[in-house]
Design an enzyme around this catalytic site. Structure first.
Site, PDB file in Angstrom:
ATOM      1  N   GLU A 156     -11.402  -3.990  -2.711  1.00 50.59           N
ATOM      2  CA  GLU A 156     -10.554  -2.940  -3.267  1.00 50.59           C
ATOM      3  C   GLU A 156     -10.429  -3.121  -4.776  1.00 50.59           C
ATOM      4  OE1 GLU A 156      -6.887  -3.265  -0.692  1.00 50.59           O
ATOM      5  OE2 GLU A 156      -8.296  -4.548   0.351  1.00 50.59           O
ATOM      6  N   HIS A 182       0.815  -1.225   0.000  1.00 55.76           N
ATOM      7  CA  HIS A 182       0.000   0.000   0.000  1.00 55.76           C
ATOM      8  C   HIS A 182       0.847   1.273   0.000  1.00 55.76           C
ATOM      9  CE1 HIS A 182      -3.396  -2.551   0.225  1.00 55.76           C
ATOM     10  NE2 HIS A 182      -3.489  -2.682   1.531  1.00 55.76           N
ATOM     11  N   HIS A 231      -9.550   1.877   0.755  1.00 53.24           N
ATOM     12  CA  HIS A 231      -9.442   0.756   1.696  1.00 53.24           C
ATOM     13  C   HIS A 231     -10.526   0.812   2.772  1.00 53.24           C
ATOM     14  CE1 HIS A 231      -7.430  -2.474   3.818  1.00 53.24           C
ATOM     15  NE2 HIS A 231      -6.501  -2.525   2.882  1.00 53.24           N
TER      16      HIS A 231
HETATM   17  C1  BGC Z   1      -4.282  -6.531   2.084  1.00 55.31           C
HETATM   18  C2  BGC Z   1      -4.013  -7.327   3.340  1.00 55.31           C
HETATM   19  C3  BGC Z   1      -3.514  -6.386   4.391  1.00 55.31           C
HETATM   20  C4  BGC Z   1      -4.519  -5.313   4.613  1.00 55.31           C
HETATM   21  C5  BGC Z   1      -3.990  -4.295   5.573  1.00 55.31           C
HETATM   22  C6  BGC Z   1      -5.295  -5.515   2.404  1.00 55.31           C
HETATM   23  O1  BGC Z   1      -5.546  -4.741   1.279  1.00 55.31           O
HETATM   24  O2  BGC Z   1      -4.702  -7.339   1.032  1.00 55.31           O
HETATM   25  O3  BGC Z   1      -3.064  -8.339   3.103  1.00 55.31           O
HETATM   26  O4  BGC Z   1      -3.237  -7.057   5.594  1.00 55.31           O
HETATM   27  O5  BGC Z   1      -4.795  -4.664   3.410  1.00 55.31           O
HETATM   28  O6  BGC Z   1      -4.874  -3.968   6.513  1.00 55.31           O
END
Ligand code: BGC
Length: 382
Positions: free
Chosen positions: A348, A136, A210
């Site tokens: 997402e 991210h 998210h």
């Molecule tokens: C990911 C997870 C990650 C989470 C973080 C998601 O978008 O796919 O692996 O732990 O984000 O909170």
């Protein structure tokens, strides 16, 4: 029966529900200007503002920090509102320990293996924050930046334009990336996200949102009884670090088959090797429609208890469905209750994780002179 937002509001009015139940809907439908208030102050003294928007029966609160959707309220089949997204009350919690609750994600949604990629022959090393990998956008992704927020009303729409310029080299990414994300609440109560970005050097981009959904209401317990459908016959299996292996595997005959709506909990404990690795669902579905010129419907989430539904349309080729596997009971949300594993889920819309290292995945490269544009629309109903 599928009801849309207008039917619900008309129905509630006909049933003689108090105007306050659907408070503000009428004014908001005429495009009332978003309201700004101080939310908190970051450790470095930066003020964080919260914007409140309402239109077509949907209420949204957005922070200038991370473009975070702090609360999103929608009615159930009886017109009763609940906040259906996980979040915190306090800016300090967002800064210190948020697992990306409600945040804008950039420059690259999901993982890039070892935080490395090569573009036009030049190798790049990104900020690494998830074992060996970059997740991210790295340690200080777009979720931890303060955005310039500009409210607007346009016809019957209300919204916010959020701007952030990411400097050349930030988190290891090449190019100055100028990003504008537009949140629009339409008069039907849809929440639409339009992402746009330009660069002055070749780079990679994969922006997403998210939000953690619980259509029964934030803090109300597990989402395992929510029913989900995803229009995808394939998904991208991952290695132990949750990096795609490169394979596009068929969902048929596996717990990953959501082509017909099923409760999330139904196959969650099937023990498929991929689920054991991810502690549940945490994968990218390869949307059957591929990249499209316009957003197309790709997923529906429904809470049978409240009747609330969420439909997602996007122009993107992928959808990460994350079943809240790493929520562990240590975070307390806006309603004062802790979030345990599976108490919320993320959907997402995105390009595939680690695309810069898989030539056969749709490209995430953005070059000077091009504009990155993508749209995702959330439609609520009962
Ligand atoms: C990911 C997870 C990650 C989470 C973080 C998601 O978008 O796919 O692996 O732990 O984000 O909170």
């Amino acid at each position: 029966m599928e009801l849309n937002r207008r039917t619900v509001i008309a129905g509630a009015a006909a049933a003689g529900l108090a105007a306050t139940t659907l408070g503000g809907t009428a004014q908001a439908a005429q495009g009332r200007k978003p309201v700004k208030e101080l939310f908190g102050t970051l450790a470095d003294g930066t003020k964080v503002y919260r914007w409140s928007l309402e239109n077509g029966g949907t209420r949204l609160k957005v922070l200038s920090y991370g473009g975070i959707v702090q609360t999103l309220e929608i009615p159930d089949r009886h017109g009763r509102y609940a906040n259906v997204v996980a979040g915190f009350d306090d800016i300090a919690d967002y800064a210190a320990k948020s697992p990306y609750f409600g945040a804008l994600i950039g420059r690259y949604g999901n993982r890039i293996g070892k935080g490395r990629f090569t573009l036009d022959g030049t190798p790049y090393q990104l900020s690494v924050n998830d074992g060996d990998n970059s997740l991210h956008g790295g340690t200080q992704g777009f979720d931890k930046r303060v955005w310039d927020v500009e409210p607007f009303t346009r016809g019957s729409d209300v919204g916010l334009r959020l701007h952030y310029t990411s400097a050349d080299g930030e988190m290891g990414y090449p190019g100055t990336l100028r990003t504008t994300v537009t949140y629009t609440l339409t008069r039907h109560g849809d929440w639409r996200i339009d992402y746009a970005a330009t660069t002055d050097k070749a780079t990679v981009v994969n922006l997403t949102s998210h939000v953690y959904w619980n259509l029964a209401g934030e803090g109300s317990g597990t989402v395992e009884d929510h029913e989900l459908s995803i229009a995808a016959a394939r998904y991208t299996p991952t290695d132990a670090g949750l990096i795609p292996t490169g394979e596009l595997a068929a969902v048929a005959g596996t717990p990953f088959d959501f082509r017909r709506a099923k409760p999330i909990g139904r196959d969650l404990r099937a023990g498929h090797e991929q689920q054991v690795r991810a502690k549940g669902y945490d994968h990218n579905w390869v949307l059957d429609k591929g990249i499209t010129a316009r957003p197309e419907h790709i997923a529906t989430l429904r809470d049978p208890r409240s009747g609330r539904t969420l439909k997602i349309a996007t122009d993107q080729p992928g959808l990460q469905f994350y079943s809240g596997n790493f929520l562990d009971g240590t975070l307390t949300g806006t309603g004062g209750r802790t979030y345990r594993q599976g108490d919320a889920l993320c959907l997402e819309t995105q390009h595939f994780p680690d695309s810069p290292n898989h030539a056969h995945f749709p490209s995430t490269v953005l070059r000077p002179g091009q504009t990155y544009r993508t749209t995702t629309i959330h439609t609520f109903g009962v």
